[in-house]
Write a protein that holds these residues in place. Structure first.
Motif, short mmCIF file in Angstrom:
data_model
loop_
_atom_site.label_atom_id
_atom_site.label_comp_id
_atom_site.label_asym_id
_atom_site.label_seq_id
_atom_site.Cartn_x
_atom_site.Cartn_y
_atom_site.Cartn_z
N HIS A 73 -2.51 -1.82 -3.06
CA HIS A 73 -3.40 -0.68 -3.32
C HIS A 73 -2.59 0.43 -3.98
CE1 HIS A 73 -1.47 1.18 0.17
NE2 HIS A 73 -1.67 0.02 0.79
N ASP A 74 -3.26 1.35 -4.63
CA ASP A 74 -2.57 2.49 -5.24
C ASP A 74 -1.90 3.34 -4.16
OD1 ASP A 74 -3.52 1.75 -7.74
OD2 ASP A 74 -5.12 3.25 -7.79
N GLU A 75 -0.77 3.92 -4.52
CA GLU A 75 -0.08 4.89 -3.69
C GLU A 75 0.24 6.09 -4.59
OE1 GLU A 75 2.75 2.54 -0.67
OE2 GLU A 75 3.18 2.08 -2.78
N THR A 76 0.56 7.22 -4.00
CA THR A 76 1.03 8.36 -4.78
C THR A 76 2.31 8.90 -4.15
OG1 THR A 76 -0.36 9.92 -3.54
CG2 THR A 76 -1.24 9.08 -5.63
N ALA A 77 3.21 9.36 -5.00
CA ALA A 77 4.47 9.94 -4.57
C ALA A 77 4.55 11.37 -5.10
CB ALA A 77 5.64 9.11 -5.09
N LEU A 78 4.66 12.34 -4.18
CA LEU A 78 4.77 13.75 -4.52
C LEU A 78 6.21 14.19 -4.27
CD1 LEU A 78 3.55 16.53 -5.25
CD2 LEU A 78 2.91 16.76 -2.84
#
Length: 166
Positions: A73-78
């Protein structure tokens, strides 16, 4: 009135606290500081600092090159501190991709063979999308802190008793 914004880092942050209003009690809240968590972590550990059902925000101490990961699944990294690159490969071996019902990131044994998709350069405040099915590796030339939005999985480390204050 003049207001100054101060950005925290592993070496310079205020721990903070919980201000209780109304009829609520402090024992009903837990909190931690992402810079303190990252400061006490090993490089690339994914320590869960927030959780809502299976959804997590994981704090990562970024130093050097991370292992390669892939996710169904998509992930996001901030990026909260430092500078980094996120490198992407479309794996040639479709067997590397986790099953669609597998949640969270899966660590790969090494750099996968496949089509290089490019990379993204990021610094403090930038968010990077980590697309489903793409293998990725973070590369940090300096100490950094990443907040990863993902689902609770095998790489997620929960150590609430160690990182939270009441």
């Amino acid at each position: 009135m003049s207001v100054t914004t101060v950005f925290g880092s592993i070496d310079n942050y205020d721990k903070g606290g919980v201000e209780i209003t109304g009829n609520e009690e402090a024992r009903d809240y837990l909190f931690s500081n992402m810079f303190e968590v990252a400061g006490n972590a090993a490089p690339w550990e994914r320590i869960v600092i927030a959780k809502n059902l299976e959804n997590t925000i994981e704090c990562i101490r970024a130093e050097g090159d991370s292992p390669w990961y892939i996710c169904s699944h998509d992930e996001t990294a901030l990026l909260m501190q430092g500078k980094m690159e996120a490198h992407f490969i479309k794996p040639a071996d479709s067997g590397l991709a986790p099953a669609e019902d597998k949640e969270g990131s899966v660590r790969l044994s090494g750099r996968p063979e496949g089509q290089v998709m490019g990379h993204v350069k990021a610094s403090r405040g930038h968010m990077v999308l980590l697309p489903a099915g793409a293998a990725y590796q973070f590369r940090a030339g300096e100490l950094g802190v990443i907040l990863l939005q993902t689902l609770l999985g095998d790489e997620s480390i929960q150590k609430w008793a160690e990182i939270c204050q009441h």
